[in-house]
Design a protein around this motif. Structure first.
Motif, short mmCIF file in Angstrom:
data_model
loop_
_atom_site.label_atom_id
_atom_site.label_comp_id
_atom_site.label_asym_id
_atom_site.label_seq_id
_atom_site.Cartn_x
_atom_site.Cartn_y
_atom_site.Cartn_z
N VAL A 161 83.67 -2.91 79.12
CA VAL A 161 84.54 -4.08 79.16
C VAL A 161 83.69 -5.30 79.52
O VAL A 161 82.94 -5.27 80.50
N THR A 162 83.79 -6.37 78.71
CA THR A 162 83.03 -7.58 78.98
C THR A 162 83.67 -8.38 80.11
O THR A 162 84.77 -8.05 80.59
N PHE A 163 82.98 -9.45 80.55
CA PHE A 163 83.52 -10.30 81.60
C PHE A 163 84.82 -10.98 81.16
O PHE A 163 85.63 -11.39 81.99
N GLU A 164 84.99 -11.13 79.84
CA GLU A 164 86.21 -11.76 79.34
C GLU A 164 87.36 -10.76 79.21
O GLU A 164 88.47 -11.14 78.82
N GLY A 165 87.11 -9.48 79.52
CA GLY A 165 88.16 -8.48 79.47
C GLY A 165 88.29 -7.78 78.14
O GLY A 165 89.27 -7.04 77.93
N ASP A 166 87.33 -7.95 77.24
CA ASP A 166 87.39 -7.31 75.92
C ASP A 166 86.65 -5.98 75.94
O ASP A 166 85.55 -5.89 76.50
#
Length: 849
Positions: free
Chosen positions: A753-758
């Motif tokens: 999961v990326t920092f942007e929540g993706d």
């Protein structure tokens, strides 16, 4: 206009005012002072006199660099192009002073700013805001509106990002935060780009200006005509070679177009080319000069910083595509001349038979190779035997070579200029005589290459020693020629001093545009780092491409063309690389395509500089049209057709990195790679011209296109039958990672999961450290792993490491790896490809007969 000297045409096109009298002397003095300060900064002298004069740090040097750039920008470029007259109005003096103060603010108050990072005073903010506005005005004058419009869009995005569409929306920044980031720190205007301009680019531009003023430009043109001027379409082929040689040290495709085009375009017209064709050939050749090592329009030095590899590696990877693109342009010009049945220019001596020419060429290349090899081993022998006395001995040997070259030049001098060739009664120069007229100009170029490639000195220091050698040559060449010719020495000394001062001034004036451009491009770079818009662009391109790799690359190419409109090479590369290089890396990784970072940067660089060709803002095309008198739009369209062979190369080296000499295994592999790439691009050039030995039929073009594709990417068809990699679990990949050779890489499949929540799934290519266990070798790439409930998870990622740059984060899962599989050699497909070419050649020969 075609009768004006190239420099005058260039100044007029760029809107630079001609200033005379006291003001002109002041401007010239400031330009010369700037060049001298840059030489001082690049030399070892500041460190030798550190007890007397404090050594400038990078921030101070960047601040002074931009201060001089903005000062001269307001003095040399009027507010309205073409209406500046010959006097500098009072308001321009005021703006020049304010711009220099705002740019020099970091130099003047560096200590005070360091004591309050992120806490600017009112004066700091006023100076920063005024500095940005003055920089944009300087950029408008020197570069035109395109870069100003782009910069203003990004500045508006900094403050009003919350009003943007959702896919690129961000919360916006306060004026204090924006100015601290864009002006008062080293993330924006005074970032890496202007740092490279300060430490490296200036010296290479100065080197090129001094070479031009010393007569090397005319020598290169004469040399090109002596080599190929007698061939079919010889003037056009000479234009390609001359632009290539000039492009070795040139930082501008527009300057290259005008300086060489002033001589070559009229000659191409005499040889039967139309105005638009002559201008287009010059444009295609000059823009190609920007991809030609060792300078690459000064972008090579920026790539060192952005890609994180050595300068020698950058040059190695960029070399093959640039060379085969130039060879294909010569072939394309030959086809154009053959279609038009262009006449031949008169030679000074009879044309030798083909076998005599072949023998001469073989002997010449053999002699050059033996000389260079012998010189290298002789130098190494002297250094090993003489020890500390080697340097004065080698300098003495270099001086002897210089005197010998001057002696040859004095005996081979000619009163004819390059513009005289092709006129009635003026034959083309003999190569044997012409080559000796400027051999001494090759000595500083050889010294530059030696320092860069053999000594592995920094590009800045290498350029400094090359400039110093060139200054010595310029200070003595006419004096020595006068003495050897029995003429007076005093006029020669005065002439040498004038040439040196003129070269120092020209180098600084040529740098105005680059200094302002790199600073303005820093606004875009600073905005990207402040707002994270690069990641948002990735999402946008992914949405538009629908996950298709080819569509993604096409969208990126178009965006590069749009963003590069009206920008000089350096600013162009800074903008496209900061915005779009990451898009290819990330989307390619998510699709399973692992591409070396240098290939990505070369991809966006190639398409960025194509903006100099393509209408409606193809500045190089407009410059060529100004010289030829042709229609600018038609010149641009024709030039883009001629440049298609360059346009296709990035799409191939993204998928076939052997074209960048990455992954080449041994001399035989290298030979086949070069052969396939060269013949493939030549075939594509023939297809774009619709001509080979005679006009191509539709089916012949289709057959040649299939052959060209096979030669440029032979692995495509093999990959369809035998996949090049196999996905295995991390457990199965441990042994491969541990046993891989030193300097190798591994492609890991990671998910998280990326920092942007993706939630994303990527394939990342990581370098492996010294031999050891799999964990130890991945640790060298900044990746620490742990096993938990049968899963392999990321424990930590070192900041700034390859793993961190690849976007891996804490707690991501390592799903496995992609390991190379044995395949049938793709080179076997060369057999049917060359069979198809032979078929077309046979049918063409039959029609010709």
């Amino acid at each position: 206009m075609s009768e004006k000297p190239g420099e005058d045409v260039l100044r007029e096109l760029e809107g630079e005012r001609a200033v005379f009298g006291v003001a002109g002397k002041v401007v010239a003095g400031l330009a010369i002072l700037w060049s001298l300060l840059q030489l001082w900064y690049a030399s070892p002298l500041p460190f030798l006199t550190a007890n007397i004069i404090p050594v400038q740090n990078d921030t101070d040097a960047r601040s002074l660099h931009l201060a001089f750039g903005m000062l001269l920008a307001f003095l040399c470029y009027p507010a309205v192009k073409g209406k500046g007259g010959h006097a500098i109005p009072l308001y321009d003096w005021v703006l020049a002073g304010l711009g220099a103060f705002a740019a020099g603010y970091l130099f003047l108050f560096n200590d005070a700013l360091a004591e309050r990072p992120g806490l600017p005073t009112t004066l700091d903010l006023v100076v920063a805001g005024a500095g940005l506005l003055l920089l944009l005005e300087a950029a408008r004058r020197a570069l035109g509106l395109p870069i100003v419009i782009v910069a203003l869009v990004f500045i508006a995005y900094v403050f009003f990002g919350d009003m943007a569409p959702d896919i690129v929306s961000w919360r916006g920044a306060s004026f204090s935060r924006a100015m601290s980031h864009l002006w008062l720190g080293t993330e924006g205007v005074f970032g890496i780009a202007i740092g490279v301009s300060t430490s490296v680019i200036f010296l290479f531009v100065l080197f090129g200006a001094l070479l031009e003023k010393g007569g090397a430009g005319d020598y290169f043109i004469r040399l090109a005509f002596s080599l190929v001027g007698h061939m079919r379409g010889g003037p056009a082929k000479a234009a390609v070679l001359a632009s290539g040689m000039t492009g070795l040290v040139s930082g501008s495709s527009i300057a290259n177009t005008v300086t060489t085009g002033t001589f070559t375009i009229p000659l191409m017209r005499r040889a039967g080319f139309s105005k638009e064709q002559a201008g287009a050939v010059e444009v295609a050749a000059s823009v190609n000069g920007q991809i030609m090592p060792p300078v690459m329009g000064a972008a090579a030095f920026l790539m060192v910083e952005y890609v994180g590899i050595s300068y020698v590696e950058v040059i190695k990877h960029a070399f093959l595509p640039a060379v085969i693109s130039y060879i294909a342009l010569v072939y394309l010009v030959h086809l154009e001349a053959a279609k038009a049945n262009a006449p031949l220019l008169e030679r000074a001596d009879p044309m030798p038979a083909w076998h005599a020419r072949l023998l001469r060429a073989g002997l010449a290349w053999t002699g050059i190779t033996l000389f260079l090899g012998g010189a290298y081993y002789l130098i190494e022998f002297v250094r090993a035997v003489a020890g500390s006395a080697a340097l004065p001995l080698l300098l003495g040997g270099l001086f002897v070579l210089y005197v010998g070259a001057i002696f040859v030049a004095a005996r081979q001098r000619s009163d004819e200029t390059a513009s005289d060739f092709g006129k009635e009664g003026v034959p083309l120069p003999r190569f044997a005589e012409t080559v000796g007229q400027g051999l001494h100009f090759l000595l500083p170029v050889a010294l530059l290459v030696w320092c860069l490639v053999v000594e592995r000195l920094s590009p800045g220091l290498s350029a400094f020693w090359a400039v110093m050698a060139l200054l010595f040559i310029l200070a003595t060449q006419k004096l020595l020629i006068a003495l050897l010719s029995g003429k007076g020495a005093r006029p020669a000394l005065l002439s040498e001093a004038q040439v040196i001062l003129s070269g120092l001034e020209a180098g600084a004036r040529n740098m105005i545009v680059i200094a302002v451009a790199t600073a303005a491009a820093g606004i875009i770079v600073g905005t990207v780092s402040l707002t994270g818009i690069g990641l948002m662009l990735t999402d946008l391109v992914q949405l538009l491409s629908g996950g298709s790799l080819i569509l993604m690359l096409l969208y990126v190419a178009v965006l590069c063309l749009v963003l590069g409109l009206g920008l000089p090479t350096t600013a162009n590369y800074i903008v496209v690389s900061s915005l779009l290089a990451g898009v290819i890396v990330q989307l390619g990784a998510e699709s399973g395509l692992v591409v070396p970072l240098i290939a990505v940067h070369l991809f966006v660089f190639y398409f960025g500089i194509m903006a100099d060709v393509t209408p409606p803002v193809g500045l190089a095309s407009f410059a060529a049209a100004a010289v030829s008198g042709g229609d600018p739009i038609r010149t641009g369209v024709t030039a883009f057709r001629y440049s298609l062979r360059t346009v296709i190369l990035p799409f191939f080296f993204i998928f076939n990195t052997k074209l960048l000499l990455i992954g080449v295994e041994g001399p035989f592999d290298l030979l086949l790679t070069v052969l396939g790439a060269l013949v493939g691009v030549l075939l594509f050039a023939a297809i774009t011209q619709g001509w080979m030995l005679t006009r191509l039929k539709l089916w012949e073009g289709a057959v040649l296109l299939a052959a060209a594709f096979t030669l440029l990417r032979p692995g495509y068809f093999v990959d369809q039958v035998m996949p090049p990699v196999a996905e295995v679990s991390y457990e199965d990949a441990r042994d491969y990672i541990a046993a891989a050779e030193e300097g190798g890489h591994v492609a890991l499949i990671v998910e998280g999961v990326t920092f942007e929540g993706d939630e994303v799934r990527r394939t990342v290519r990581l370098p492996l450290g010294e031999p050891g266990t799999a964990a130890e070798r991945l640790s060298a790439a900044g990746l620490e792993l742990r096993e938990e409930e049968g899963r392999v998870l990321v424990s930590s990622v070192r900041f700034g490491s390859p793993a961190g740059e690849a976007g891996i984060s804490f707690d991501w899962e390592v799903l496995g790896a992609k390991l190379p599989q044995e395949q049938v050699s793709a080179y076997w497909l060369y057999v049917p490809a060359f069979a198809l070419v032979a078929l077309v050649v046979m049918t063409q020969r039959r029609r010709v007969r």
